[in-house]
Design an enzyme around this catalytic site. Structure first.
Site, mmCIF file in Angstrom:
data_model
loop_
_atom_site.group_PDB
_atom_site.id
_atom_site.type_symbol
_atom_site.label_atom_id
_atom_site.label_comp_id
_atom_site.label_asym_id
_atom_site.label_seq_id
_atom_site.Cartn_x
_atom_site.Cartn_y
_atom_site.Cartn_z
ATOM 1 N N ARG A 1 38.316 39.319 32.776
ATOM 2 C CA ARG A 1 39.005 39.087 31.492
ATOM 3 C C ARG A 1 38.271 39.718 30.308
ATOM 4 O O ARG A 1 38.816 39.821 29.223
ATOM 5 C CB ARG A 1 39.262 37.592 31.274
ATOM 6 C CG ARG A 1 38.041 36.744 31.191
ATOM 7 C CD ARG A 1 38.393 35.272 31.159
ATOM 8 N NE ARG A 1 39.101 34.879 29.947
ATOM 9 C CZ ARG A 1 38.553 34.828 28.740
ATOM 10 N NH1 ARG A 1 37.287 35.156 28.584
ATOM 11 N NH2 ARG A 1 39.255 34.458 27.699
ATOM 12 N N PRO B 1 22.304 29.349 44.975
ATOM 13 C CA PRO B 1 21.866 28.416 43.926
ATOM 14 C C PRO B 1 20.477 28.755 43.385
ATOM 15 O O PRO B 1 20.066 28.216 42.350
ATOM 16 C CB PRO B 1 21.884 27.055 44.629
ATOM 17 C CG PRO B 1 21.996 27.321 46.082
ATOM 18 C CD PRO B 1 22.554 28.697 46.257
ATOM 19 N N ASP C 1 36.615 34.155 22.087
ATOM 20 C CA ASP C 1 36.293 33.121 23.081
ATOM 21 C C ASP C 1 35.181 32.201 22.618
ATOM 22 O O ASP C 1 34.298 32.625 21.876
ATOM 23 C CB ASP C 1 35.727 33.771 24.353
ATOM 24 C CG ASP C 1 36.800 34.358 25.202
ATOM 25 O OD1 ASP C 1 37.963 34.027 24.992
ATOM 26 O OD2 ASP C 1 36.438 35.154 26.083
ATOM 27 N N GLU D 1 22.623 27.294 55.453
ATOM 28 C CA GLU D 1 21.421 26.978 54.668
ATOM 29 C C GLU D 1 20.967 28.154 53.806
ATOM 30 O O GLU D 1 20.178 27.998 52.900
ATOM 31 C CB GLU D 1 20.273 26.571 55.594
ATOM 32 C CG GLU D 1 20.310 25.131 56.035
ATOM 33 C CD GLU D 1 20.384 24.152 54.865
ATOM 34 O OE1 GLU D 1 19.450 24.116 54.062
ATOM 35 O OE2 GLU D 1 21.400 23.442 54.756
HETATM 36 N N1 ADE Z 1 26.092 29.047 46.866
HETATM 37 C C1 ADE Z 1 25.893 27.716 46.995
HETATM 38 N N2 ADE Z 1 25.743 27.128 45.806
HETATM 39 C C2 ADE Z 1 25.830 28.123 44.869
HETATM 40 C C3 ADE Z 1 25.746 28.137 43.465
HETATM 41 N N3 ADE Z 1 25.520 27.038 42.757
HETATM 42 N N4 ADE Z 1 25.882 29.324 42.847
HETATM 43 C C4 ADE Z 1 26.085 30.456 43.558
HETATM 44 N N5 ADE Z 1 26.185 30.491 44.883
HETATM 45 C C5 ADE Z 1 26.051 29.334 45.548
#
Ligand code: ADE
Length: 265
Positions: free
Chosen positions: A153, A88, A168, A115
């Site tokens: 794709r 994330p 697209d 984590e």
């Molecule tokens: N792992 C956990 N959350 C994630 C996300 N939002 N994007 C990519 N990998 C992740």
């Protein structure tokens, strides 16, 4: 293009690449896909891949040795691949990143769990960190699938229709126009008559207009961040005139017309 996923749940990927366009792309040898089990590179007899964080705190961290072993094994199979960590904290994935990835020789997609991943892996073994959005998944596996799907794709020859990917949503920073198929009347709602007219010039004009309308209503930010074509400017100007005319005509009904005729007090 070559996709190698590093994960502690390799079985998650079997149903993914055994269906639909991904399966067809594999069969047509447009892509090759494989999953490497990070547990196979754990150095202890229990195949442990996580451990407690130094300095304390909650949650577990993915150990560096199994990940390093798995990344090296993947690099041996596909030395030209870019090594991506799904996290994330990464660069936000969007259609332009999908395009960028689709032109590469291969991707090694490292799926974090728990984590996070020991920082020495992020620092020394990874070329790029990617997030698929501002939310926390339980692991990178779904993110890896999203990336494989979106990039595949876009590989020339993967989609059936010759221009399916070119038109697209997002490919030109606008959302795609509205679509209809049979029946002509569904639950009393008819397909717009222009689509049945056979007039391709008018159909293209209608599509551009619906594409602009929905981009304006749903994702105005896309329009604000892109130069408009002269045809698009014409369409937007015409809306302005149409809206001005509605306001002008309403004002002829008196000062309360625009507030729906509601009186104060
Ligand atoms: N792992 C956990 N959350 C994630 C996300 N939002 N994007 C990519 N990998 C992740």
């Amino acid at each position: 293009m070559n996709f190698i996923v590093l994960t502690i749940f390799p079985e998650m990927f079997n149903p993914f690449w055994e269906h639909g366009i991904i399966r067809r792309a594999v069969n047509q040898e447009k892509i090759s896909v494989s999953a490497i089990d990070v547990r196979d590179f754990a150095e202890d007899k229990h195949h442990i891949t996580d451990d407690r964080p130094y300095g304390g705190g909650c949650g577990m961290i993915m150990k560096p040795e199994p990940l390093a072993g798995a990344i090296r094994a993947a690099e041996k199979k596909a030395p030209l691949s870019k090594k991506i960590l799904l996290t994330p904290q990464g660069r936000r994935f969007d259609q332009s990143v999908a395009q960028e990835f689709a032109s590469l020789d291969g991707l090694i997609l490292v799926c974090g769990r728990y984590e996070g991943v020991d920082e020495r892996i992020c620092h020394d073994f990874i070329d790029d960190e990617i997030s698929i959005g501002d939310y926390i998944l339980t692991g990178g596996e779904l993110a890896a699938m999203v990336i494989i799907d979106a990039a595949t794709r876009l590989i020339p020859g993967v989609l059936g229709g010759k221009d399916s990917a070119e038109k697209d949503s997002f490919s030109d920073s606008v959302l795609e126009h509205a679509h209809y198929t049979r029946p002509r009347i569904f639950e009393d709602v008819e397909v717009p008559s222009v689509l049945l007219s056979g007039n391709h010039k008018e159909i293209e004009k209608w599509r551009l207009e619906t594409s602009l309308i929905r981009t304006f209503l749903k994702r105005r930010d896309l329009l604000e961040n892109r130069p408009l074509s002269s045809q698009e400017i014409e369409i937007l100007k015409k809306w302005c005139l149409d809206i001005e005319k509605i306001i002008h005509d309403q004002s002829l009904f008196g000062p309360d017309a625009l507030s729906g005729g509601q009186q104060e007090g």
